[in-house]
Design a protein around this motif. Structure first.
Motif, short mmCIF file in Angstrom:
data_model
loop_
_atom_site.label_atom_id
_atom_site.label_comp_id
_atom_site.label_asym_id
_atom_site.label_seq_id
_atom_site.Cartn_x
_atom_site.Cartn_y
_atom_site.Cartn_z
N TYR A 45 16.32 -4.20 -11.97
CA TYR A 45 15.39 -3.29 -11.30
C TYR A 45 15.41 -1.94 -12.01
O TYR A 45 16.48 -1.38 -12.24
N ALA A 46 14.23 -1.46 -12.40
CA ALA A 46 14.12 -0.19 -13.15
C ALA A 46 14.22 1.00 -12.20
O ALA A 46 13.46 1.11 -11.24
N ILE A 47 15.15 1.91 -12.49
CA ILE A 47 15.38 3.06 -11.61
C ILE A 47 15.24 4.38 -12.36
O ILE A 47 15.99 5.33 -12.14
N THR A 48 14.26 4.46 -13.25
CA THR A 48 14.00 5.68 -14.00
C THR A 48 12.68 6.28 -13.54
O THR A 48 11.69 5.59 -13.38
N THR A 49 12.67 7.59 -13.32
CA THR A 49 11.47 8.29 -12.87
C THR A 49 10.54 8.57 -14.06
O THR A 49 10.91 8.40 -15.22
N THR A 88 12.56 -7.41 -15.88
CA THR A 88 12.77 -6.13 -15.21
C THR A 88 11.66 -5.88 -14.21
O THR A 88 10.47 -5.92 -14.57
N VAL A 89 12.02 -5.66 -12.97
CA VAL A 89 11.04 -5.35 -11.93
C VAL A 89 10.87 -3.84 -11.87
O VAL A 89 11.85 -3.08 -11.87
N ARG A 90 9.62 -3.40 -11.85
CA ARG A 90 9.29 -1.96 -11.83
C ARG A 90 8.39 -1.69 -10.62
O ARG A 90 7.27 -2.23 -10.54
N ARG A 132 0.81 -1.22 0.00
CA ARG A 132 0.00 0.00 0.00
C ARG A 132 0.84 1.27 0.00
O ARG A 132 0.31 2.36 -0.19
N LYS A 133 2.13 1.12 0.21
CA LYS A 133 3.00 2.30 0.27
C LYS A 133 3.58 2.65 -1.10
O LYS A 133 4.26 3.68 -1.23
N VAL A 134 3.34 1.80 -2.09
CA VAL A 134 3.83 2.10 -3.44
C VAL A 134 2.64 2.22 -4.39
O VAL A 134 1.54 1.74 -4.10
N TRP A 135 2.85 2.88 -5.51
CA TRP A 135 1.77 3.14 -6.47
C TRP A 135 1.49 1.93 -7.35
O TRP A 135 0.36 1.51 -7.53
N GLN A 136 2.56 1.39 -7.93
CA GLN A 136 2.45 0.21 -8.78
C GLN A 136 3.69 -0.66 -8.64
O GLN A 136 4.78 -0.14 -8.36
N ALA A 137 3.50 -1.94 -8.86
CA ALA A 137 4.62 -2.89 -8.79
C ALA A 137 4.34 -4.05 -9.72
O ALA A 137 3.28 -4.67 -9.64
N PHE A 138 5.27 -4.33 -10.60
CA PHE A 138 5.04 -5.39 -11.58
C PHE A 138 6.36 -5.80 -12.23
O PHE A 138 7.43 -5.24 -11.92
#
Length: 311
Positions: free
Chosen positions: A298-302, A257-259, A228-234
């Motif tokens: 792991y994706a680290i782009t905003t 790739t985990v986002r 619940r603390k993150v917007w999306q995860a996939f």
């Protein structure tokens, strides 16, 4: 207010019937419940199973929403959508194809049920990304299947009770009208489903990898009480493969790739700074439980410059 939105739907639809395609997300569920308050049994709810849903999602939707909405009719459309997507790799073409097939299914269901109106859970960020925002400089970033993706030949008159709201505002309304908390806090899921998390052509194997890996990501976040603390995860999968070792033998497998992102309204987003121990568990489970995967990144782009979804 809720009452104002109910009145608007009632005035618009009148004594006619309306169709609503629920997805199990907070937007379509809230729109459907507002419509049900407005027109009662003249609302017909369907669930389009396009074969691109998350793991266990169909069963979860039917269990959570059937009683709330007075029944949901399932439309079996897996072969239609996956057949249309065969050989399609371009991101915008994927969205166009899915939007067109989605509209065909909607029109067929509406004709069968005698519906003249279509209730949609479109919210303001959807309209902005599709170039329908209020700002004059709004330009299309992606076609949304329920916004820019609906073809001109669709005979249904569209009603969007939430079109001026952001996600946090929809969640507040949802809580007030009795939407179950697991739906309120379910992560946003794109209309085209897992097709926008598979880069390149959607194949059965890539779809399987994406579905299973995404389930692992969500499951581990829930265990860590971070869901619940993150917007999306996939998870995302494309055509790239990398060498690995499985069972003491060389293996060539997919790169997953985990986002995971944090956001307030989906308009901008930052990558989530997850504990390394959690990332380690996610990676170990994906490579250990999905035979076709050898690497996890792991994706680290905003957002911007990236969008949240890759396709």
């Amino acid at each position: 207010t809720i009452d104002h939105r109910v009145r608007q739907v009632k005035l618009t639809v009148g004594g006619e019937r309306a169709l609503c395609a629920v997805s199990g997300g907070v937007d379509s569920t809230t729109a459907a419940l507002i419509a049900r308050r407005a027109i009662g049994d003249n609302l017909r709810c369907i669930l389009i199973d396009h074969g691109l849903m998350r793991k266990g999602e169909r069963e979860s939707i039917l269990k959570s929403l059937s009683s709330l909405l007075g029944g949901i009719k399932v439309v079996e459309a897996q072969s239609r959508f996956l057949g249309r997507l065969k050989g399609v790799a371009d991101p915008e073409e994927k969205r166009r194809v899915i939007g067109e097939e989605y509209a065909k299914v909607l029109q067929e269901a509406a004709d069968e049920e005698g519906c003249s109106f279509l209730i949609q859970g479109t919210i303001y960020p959807d309209r902005v990304e599709s170039g329908r925002g209020q700002a004059s400089e709004a330009s299309r970033i992606k076609t949304h299947h329920n916004v820019g993706g609906l073809p001109s030949w669709l005979k249904l008159k569209v009603v969007e009770p939430l079109a001026d709201l952001y996600k946090d505002e929809v969640r507040k309304i949802a809580a007030k009208i009795g939407v179950p908390s697991e739906i309120i806090w379910r992560h946003p899921f794109p209309g085209p489903g897992l097709a926008v998390r598979v880069i390149g052509e959607v194949t059965p194997e890539k779809l399987h990898v994406c579905r299973e890996a995404s389930h692992i990501v969500e499951e581990e976040l829930k265990k860590a009480k971070l869901y619940r603390k993150v917007w999306q995860a996939f998870a995302v999968v494309g055509d790239d493969k990398a060498t690995g070792v499985k069972g003491d033998k060389r293996a060539l497998g997919y790169i997953v790739t985990v986002r995971v992102v944090t956001s307030v309204d989906g308009m901008t987003a930052d990558w989530a700074k997850l504990p390394h121990s959690l990332l380690d568990r996610i990676s170990s489970r994906i490579t250990g439980e999905i035979q076709q995967v050898t690497w996890v990144t792991y994706a680290i782009t905003t957002k911007p410059p990236a969008t949240i979804e890759p396709v």
